[in-house]
Design a protein around this motif. Structure first.
Motif, short mmCIF file in Angstrom:
data_model
loop_
_atom_site.label_atom_id
_atom_site.label_comp_id
_atom_site.label_asym_id
_atom_site.label_seq_id
_atom_site.Cartn_x
_atom_site.Cartn_y
_atom_site.Cartn_z
N ARG A 28 81.68 32.75 66.48
CA ARG A 28 80.66 31.93 65.81
C ARG A 28 80.21 30.78 66.71
O ARG A 28 79.02 30.51 66.84
CB ARG A 28 81.24 31.38 64.49
N ASP A 29 81.16 30.13 67.37
CA ASP A 29 80.81 29.02 68.25
C ASP A 29 79.98 29.49 69.44
O ASP A 29 79.03 28.81 69.86
CB ASP A 29 82.07 28.31 68.75
N LEU A 30 80.32 30.65 69.99
CA LEU A 30 79.54 31.19 71.11
C LEU A 30 78.11 31.51 70.69
O LEU A 30 77.16 31.23 71.41
CB LEU A 30 80.21 32.44 71.69
N VAL A 31 77.97 32.10 69.51
CA VAL A 31 76.63 32.44 69.02
C VAL A 31 75.81 31.17 68.81
O VAL A 31 74.64 31.10 69.21
CB VAL A 31 76.73 33.28 67.73
N GLU A 32 76.43 30.16 68.22
CA GLU A 32 75.71 28.89 68.01
C GLU A 32 75.30 28.26 69.34
O GLU A 32 74.18 27.75 69.47
CB GLU A 32 76.57 27.93 67.21
N LEU A 33 76.19 28.31 70.31
CA LEU A 33 75.87 27.76 71.63
C LEU A 33 74.70 28.51 72.26
O LEU A 33 73.77 27.89 72.79
CB LEU A 33 77.08 27.83 72.55
N MET A 34 74.74 29.83 72.18
CA MET A 34 73.67 30.62 72.79
C MET A 34 72.33 30.39 72.08
O MET A 34 71.27 30.47 72.71
CB MET A 34 74.03 32.10 72.77
N GLU A 35 72.36 30.10 70.77
CA GLU A 35 71.12 29.80 70.06
C GLU A 35 70.56 28.45 70.51
O GLU A 35 69.34 28.30 70.65
CB GLU A 35 71.36 29.78 68.56
N ARG A 36 71.45 27.49 70.75
CA ARG A 36 71.00 26.15 71.18
C ARG A 36 70.60 26.12 72.64
O ARG A 36 69.73 25.35 73.03
CB ARG A 36 72.10 25.11 70.94
N ARG A 37 71.27 26.94 73.46
CA ARG A 37 71.05 26.91 74.91
C ARG A 37 70.72 28.31 75.44
O ARG A 37 71.54 28.95 76.09
CB ARG A 37 72.31 26.39 75.61
N PRO A 38 69.52 28.83 75.16
CA PRO A 38 69.18 30.19 75.59
C PRO A 38 69.22 30.39 77.11
O PRO A 38 69.38 31.51 77.58
CB PRO A 38 67.78 30.41 75.03
N GLU A 39 69.13 29.31 77.87
CA GLU A 39 69.18 29.43 79.33
C GLU A 39 70.56 29.88 79.82
O GLU A 39 70.72 30.26 80.98
CB GLU A 39 68.77 28.13 80.02
N LEU A 40 71.55 29.86 78.95
CA LEU A 40 72.90 30.29 79.33
C LEU A 40 73.09 31.80 79.22
O LEU A 40 74.13 32.31 79.62
CB LEU A 40 73.95 29.59 78.45
N ALA A 41 72.09 32.51 78.72
CA ALA A 41 72.19 33.97 78.61
C ALA A 41 72.46 34.57 79.99
O ALA A 41 71.83 34.19 80.98
CB ALA A 41 70.92 34.55 78.01
N GLY A 42 73.43 35.46 80.05
CA GLY A 42 73.78 36.12 81.30
C GLY A 42 74.82 35.38 82.12
O GLY A 42 75.30 35.90 83.12
N VAL A 43 75.20 34.17 81.72
CA VAL A 43 76.17 33.38 82.47
C VAL A 43 77.60 33.78 82.12
O VAL A 43 78.46 33.90 82.99
CB VAL A 43 75.97 31.87 82.22
N TYR A 44 77.85 34.02 80.84
CA TYR A 44 79.20 34.35 80.37
C TYR A 44 79.11 35.64 79.55
O TYR A 44 78.71 35.63 78.39
CB TYR A 44 79.73 33.19 79.54
N PRO A 45 79.46 36.78 80.16
CA PRO A 45 79.29 38.08 79.48
C PRO A 45 79.91 38.17 78.08
O PRO A 45 79.29 38.75 77.19
CB PRO A 45 79.92 39.07 80.45
N PRO A 46 81.11 37.62 77.82
CA PRO A 46 81.62 37.71 76.45
C PRO A 46 80.71 37.02 75.43
O PRO A 46 80.60 37.46 74.30
CB PRO A 46 82.98 37.01 76.53
N ALA A 47 80.04 35.95 75.83
CA ALA A 47 79.12 35.27 74.92
C ALA A 47 77.92 36.18 74.63
O ALA A 47 77.49 36.29 73.48
CB ALA A 47 78.64 33.95 75.52
N ASP A 48 77.40 36.84 75.66
CA ASP A 48 76.29 37.76 75.45
C ASP A 48 76.70 38.90 74.51
O ASP A 48 75.94 39.28 73.62
CB ASP A 48 75.82 38.35 76.78
N LEU A 49 77.90 39.41 74.70
CA LEU A 49 78.40 40.49 73.85
C LEU A 49 78.55 40.03 72.41
O LEU A 49 78.16 40.74 71.48
CB LEU A 49 79.75 40.98 74.38
N ALA A 50 79.05 38.83 72.21
CA ALA A 50 79.22 38.29 70.85
C ALA A 50 77.87 38.13 70.17
O ALA A 50 77.70 38.48 69.00
CB ALA A 50 79.95 36.95 70.90
#
Length: 58
Positions: A28-50
């Motif tokens: 849940r925290d990773l998804v929220e972070l990726m929603e707030r900071r879309p520029e982080l897409a592709g930086v941490y593969p587990p976050a992208d997978l989540a």
């Protein structure tokens, strides 16, 4: 003679339940972070997978 009663002890949660709760909170925290900071897409593969797993399960 005075007797004292103690409140019942809390039963500890099984380890598997605790691990599952932590994993859900982490996802849940990773998804929220990726929603707030879309520029982080592709930086941490587990976050992208989540994020993708949450999208496809909705």
């Amino acid at each position: 003679m005075v007797t004292t009663t103690r409140p019942p002890r809390a039963t500890p949660a099984p380890t598997s339940v605790v691990k599952e709760a932590r994993a859900a909170a982490r996802a849940r925290d990773l998804v929220e972070l990726m929603e707030r900071r879309p520029e982080l897409a592709g930086v941490y593969p587990p976050a992208d997978l989540a994020v993708e797993a949450i999208r496809w399960s909705a």
